[in-house]
Design an enzyme around this catalytic site. Structure first.
Site, PDB file in Angstrom:
ATOM      1  N   GLY A   8       0.960  -1.296   0.021  1.00 50.78           N
ATOM      2  CA  GLY A   8      -0.044   0.353   0.206  1.00 50.78           C
ATOM      3  C   GLY A   8       0.821   1.360   0.204  1.00 50.78           C
ATOM      4  N   ASN A   9       0.574   2.251  -0.129  1.00 45.95           N
ATOM      5  CA  ASN A   9       1.212   3.587  -0.163  1.00 45.95           C
ATOM      6  C   ASN A   9       1.870   3.843   1.159  1.00 45.95           C
ATOM      7  OD1 ASN A   9       0.524   5.059  -2.405  1.00 45.95           O
ATOM      8  ND2 ASN A   9      -1.902   4.307  -1.754  1.00 45.95           N
ATOM      9  N   ILE A  12       3.834  -2.075   3.536  1.00 39.33           N
ATOM     10  CA  ILE A  12       3.223  -2.938   2.932  1.00 39.33           C
ATOM     11  C   ILE A  12       3.510  -3.821   3.840  1.00 39.33           C
ATOM     12  CG2 ILE A  12       5.329  -4.499   1.592  1.00 39.33           C
ATOM     13  CD1 ILE A  12       7.088  -2.621   1.299  1.00 39.33           C
ATOM     14  N   ASP A 109      -5.240  -4.296  -5.482  1.00 41.92           N
ATOM     15  CA  ASP A 109      -6.254  -3.472  -3.400  1.00 41.92           C
ATOM     16  C   ASP A 109      -8.020  -4.113  -3.197  1.00 41.92           C
ATOM     17  OD1 ASP A 109      -6.028  -1.048  -4.045  1.00 41.92           O
ATOM     18  OD2 ASP A 109      -5.239  -0.963  -1.464  1.00 41.92           O
ATOM     19  N   ASP A 129     -12.467   0.029   3.164  1.00 46.46           N
ATOM     20  CA  ASP A 129     -11.454   0.150   3.669  1.00 46.46           C
ATOM     21  C   ASP A 129     -10.854   1.219   3.876  1.00 46.46           C
ATOM     22  OD1 ASP A 129      -8.782  -0.483   3.735  1.00 46.46           O
ATOM     23  OD2 ASP A 129      -8.790  -2.202   2.105  1.00 46.46           O
ATOM     24  N   THR A 184      -7.299  21.728  21.851  1.00 49.71           N
ATOM     25  CA  THR A 184      -6.721  22.085  20.785  1.00 49.71           C
ATOM     26  C   THR A 184      -7.023  20.445  19.857  1.00 49.71           C
ATOM     27  OG1 THR A 184      -5.473  23.963  20.860  1.00 49.71           O
ATOM     28  CG2 THR A 184      -5.812  22.843  18.759  1.00 49.71           C
TER      29      THR A 184
END
Length: 254
Positions: A8-9, A12, A109, A129, A184
């Site tokens: 994946g981006n 792995i 994928d 996903d 915040t």
């Protein structure tokens, strides 16, 4: 044993399958290196630490959405295990007996996700996903991928917020009890996470309306368990769903 690799981006994911289950899963950052030797060294160490024998791996399969890593990891598997991995892609989709929408565009994928859904349920399914991108894949009971929707993933949204805003910090992805932030960090968690709860819930609702029939809703991805208010929306939540799809494809390939 089967070695399934989901590139994946962000990460792995390596899954080792034996005795009808995933006995080990490892993650290596996708930007770890551009050399196959570096990934091999890292994976050898992981195998050693978990008492896995390299010689026990008899089959390997790869899904990749990062083109620059496709050959790198393929070469690593060939050198380390002495086998040619199955590469999931348009050239082998015919073995799935499914109708793949835009086969040269859709991520492998997502095809793995759809494959798992179709072969497991044999009815219309929606797979959500939660990865680097948040994707919705719809597959019919006849094995036709009806379409995909894509939005920025949770980490992508948070990273974009703090990297483009001078006074906002990076925050942990933890579901807050209240949608009204008291500081915040809480404010960012409330806005992003509760906002994504609403988005995912509405997307599921709209997709079900458009499908117009009973629809199983499945969730996967490393972040699939974070949005806890959505749990009732899903018929199944499994971080290994993509790997399960890879396992089905590997079995069909034999």
């Amino acid at each position: 044993m089967l070695l399934a690799i989901d590139i994946g981006n962000t990460d792995i994911v390596f899954g080792v399958f034996d005795n009808q289950q995933w006995i080990h899963q490892f993650r290596i950052n996708s930007s770890f290196s551009v050399r196959s030797q570096d990934y091999e060294a890292q994976l050898r160490l992981l195998f050693l630490e978990n008492s896995l024998k390299i010689s026990d791996i008899s089959q390997a399969i790869i899904s990749c959405v990062v083109p620059d890593l496709r050959v790198v990891i393929k070469d690593m598997v060939n050198e380390m295990f002495g086998i040619q991995p199955i590469l999931v892609g348009p050239e082998m989709y015919s073995i799935l007996n499914m109708e793949i929408l835009s086969p040269y565009e859709i991520g492998t994928d997502l095809v793995c996700n759809a494959t798992y859904a179709y072969y497991t349920y044999r009815q219309t399914c929606l797979v959500v996903d939660f990865g680097t991108a948040l994707t919705y894949t719809v597959v019919s009971g006849e094995g036709k991928i009806l379409g995909v929707s894509i939005a920025p993933g949770l980490k992508t949204a948070v990273k974009s917020l703090f990297s483009n805003t001078a006074q906002l910090p990076e925050v942990p992805l933890k579901m807050p009890d209240s949608a009204i932030g008291k500081n915040t960090v809480h404010a960012i968690q409330a806005g992003v996470l509760w906002g994504y709860v609403g988005m995912v819930r509405e997307m599921i609702h709209q997709i079900k309306l458009e499908v117009g029939q009973e629809c199983k809703v499945l969730a996967t991805g490393g972040l699939s368990s974070i949005l806890t208010p959505l749990r009732a929306e899903f018929d199944e939540v499994d971080k290994s769903l993509t790997l399960n799809g890879l396992k089905i494809i590997a079995d069909l390939y034999q």
